[in-house]
Design a protein around this motif. Structure first.
Motif, mmCIF file in Angstrom:
data_model
loop_
_atom_site.group_PDB
_atom_site.id
_atom_site.type_symbol
_atom_site.label_atom_id
_atom_site.label_comp_id
_atom_site.label_asym_id
_atom_site.label_seq_id
_atom_site.Cartn_x
_atom_site.Cartn_y
_atom_site.Cartn_z
ATOM 1 N N GLY A 40 0.827 -1.206 0.000
ATOM 2 C CA GLY A 40 0.000 0.000 0.000
ATOM 3 C C GLY A 40 0.857 1.250 0.000
ATOM 4 O O GLY A 40 2.050 1.206 -0.309
ATOM 5 N N GLU A 41 0.225 2.360 0.365
ATOM 6 C CA GLU A 41 0.926 3.649 0.437
ATOM 7 C C GLU A 41 0.509 4.369 1.707
ATOM 8 O O GLU A 41 -0.660 4.331 2.098
ATOM 9 C CB GLU A 41 0.585 4.515 -0.771
ATOM 10 N N LEU A 42 1.468 5.027 2.337
ATOM 11 C CA LEU A 42 1.218 5.777 3.561
ATOM 12 C C LEU A 42 1.791 7.176 3.391
ATOM 13 O O LEU A 42 2.993 7.337 3.131
ATOM 14 C CB LEU A 42 1.882 5.085 4.752
ATOM 15 N N GLU A 43 0.926 8.175 3.485
ATOM 16 C CA GLU A 43 1.427 9.552 3.494
ATOM 17 C C GLU A 43 1.898 9.818 4.911
ATOM 18 O O GLU A 43 1.139 9.734 5.866
ATOM 19 C CB GLU A 43 0.350 10.550 3.078
ATOM 20 N N HIS A 44 3.171 10.117 5.033
ATOM 21 C CA HIS A 44 3.838 10.302 6.319
ATOM 22 C C HIS A 44 4.191 11.786 6.411
ATOM 23 O O HIS A 44 5.073 12.261 5.680
ATOM 24 C CB HIS A 44 5.088 9.423 6.333
ATOM 25 N N VAL A 45 3.478 12.525 7.248
ATOM 26 C CA VAL A 45 3.668 13.966 7.355
ATOM 27 C C VAL A 45 4.354 14.256 8.685
ATOM 28 O O VAL A 45 3.804 13.966 9.749
ATOM 29 C CB VAL A 45 2.318 14.719 7.275
ATOM 30 N N VAL A 46 5.567 14.794 8.625
ATOM 31 C CA VAL A 46 6.339 15.101 9.825
ATOM 32 C C VAL A 46 6.623 16.594 9.844
ATOM 33 O O VAL A 46 7.224 17.129 8.915
ATOM 34 C CB VAL A 46 7.662 14.301 9.870
ATOM 35 N N ASN A 47 6.115 17.260 10.896
ATOM 36 C CA ASN A 47 6.305 18.708 11.043
ATOM 37 C C ASN A 47 5.892 19.462 9.784
ATOM 38 O O ASN A 47 6.562 20.384 9.334
ATOM 39 C CB ASN A 47 7.748 19.035 11.420
ATOM 40 N N GLY A 48 4.791 19.013 9.176
ATOM 41 C CA GLY A 48 4.238 19.675 8.004
ATOM 42 C C GLY A 48 4.855 19.255 6.677
ATOM 43 O O GLY A 48 4.373 19.646 5.621
ATOM 44 N N GLN A 49 5.918 18.456 6.698
ATOM 45 C CA GLN A 49 6.576 17.980 5.479
ATOM 46 C C GLN A 49 6.013 16.608 5.117
ATOM 47 O O GLN A 49 6.131 15.664 5.890
ATOM 48 C CB GLN A 49 8.087 17.862 5.683
ATOM 49 N N SER A 50 5.409 16.495 3.934
ATOM 50 C CA SER A 50 4.760 15.270 3.509
ATOM 51 C C SER A 50 5.686 14.416 2.647
ATOM 52 O O SER A 50 6.396 14.934 1.785
ATOM 53 C CB SER A 50 3.497 15.607 2.713
ATOM 54 N N GLN A 51 5.641 13.102 2.896
ATOM 55 C CA GLN A 51 6.371 12.141 2.075
ATOM 56 C C GLN A 51 5.436 10.966 1.825
ATOM 57 O O GLN A 51 4.847 10.427 2.765
ATOM 58 C CB GLN A 51 7.626 11.663 2.811
ATOM 59 N N LEU A 52 5.285 10.569 0.577
ATOM 60 C CA LEU A 52 4.448 9.424 0.240
ATOM 61 C C LEU A 52 5.326 8.180 0.262
ATOM 62 O O LEU A 52 6.215 8.015 -0.572
ATOM 63 C CB LEU A 52 3.789 9.592 -1.132
ATOM 64 N N LEU A 53 5.080 7.323 1.254
ATOM 65 C CA LEU A 53 5.865 6.104 1.414
ATOM 66 C C LEU A 53 5.194 4.960 0.664
ATOM 67 O O LEU A 53 4.010 4.696 0.866
ATOM 68 C CB LEU A 53 5.997 5.756 2.894
ATOM 69 N N LYS A 54 5.963 4.286 -0.180
ATOM 70 C CA LYS A 54 5.490 3.147 -0.964
ATOM 71 C C LYS A 54 6.273 1.916 -0.522
ATOM 72 O O LYS A 54 7.261 2.036 0.202
ATOM 73 C CB LYS A 54 5.699 3.426 -2.454
ATOM 74 N N PRO A 55 5.851 0.713 -0.953
ATOM 75 C CA PRO A 55 6.556 -0.492 -0.523
ATOM 76 C C PRO A 55 8.070 -0.397 -0.718
ATOM 77 O O PRO A 55 8.557 0.064 -1.753
ATOM 78 C CB PRO A 55 5.949 -1.583 -1.411
ATOM 79 N N GLY A 56 8.789 -0.784 0.330
ATOM 80 C CA GLY A 56 10.245 -0.727 0.319
ATOM 81 C C GLY A 56 10.814 0.567 0.851
ATOM 82 O O GLY A 56 12.023 0.673 1.036
#
Length: 99
Positions: A40-56
């Motif tokens: 799947g995919e997880l949008e990981h937002v840390v201190n307002g900075q977004s990163q779309l995490l994909k498998p691996g």
């Protein structure tokens, strides 16, 4: 997977399934939290900075960072590590196990 019963309170390692179309809202943890995305995919937002995490891919957050986890229609499955491990126990107490 790993917890106080087999490695002590220094670290907890577990697997989390995030349901589809969920938003955790902004929150903080009292420990380091490391996610490794299995599916799947997880949008990981840390201190307002977004990163779309994909498998691996992996995401990281440490106190006192503010974090938010969001999923799309596929949801996400992740292996997560908390250091110190007490945080994993606290988080897991609010979740239910899959059958």
């Amino acid at each position: 997977m790993l917890d106080e019963s087999n490695v002590g309170s220094e670290v907890t390692l577990g697997e989390i399934t995030f349901p589809p179309n969920q938003d955790s809202g902004d929150h903080q943890h009292g420990a380091i939290e490391i996610f490794y995305i299995v599916s799947g995919e997880l949008e990981h937002v840390v201190n307002g900075q977004s990163q779309l995490l994909k498998p691996g891919m992996a995401g990281y957050v440490k106190p006192p960072d503010k974090v938010r986890h969001k999923t799309g229609p596929a949801g996400a499955k992740a292996v997560v590590v908390w250091v110190p491990g007490e945080e994993g126990k606290r988080v897991a107490s609010r979740w239910k196990r899959e059958p």
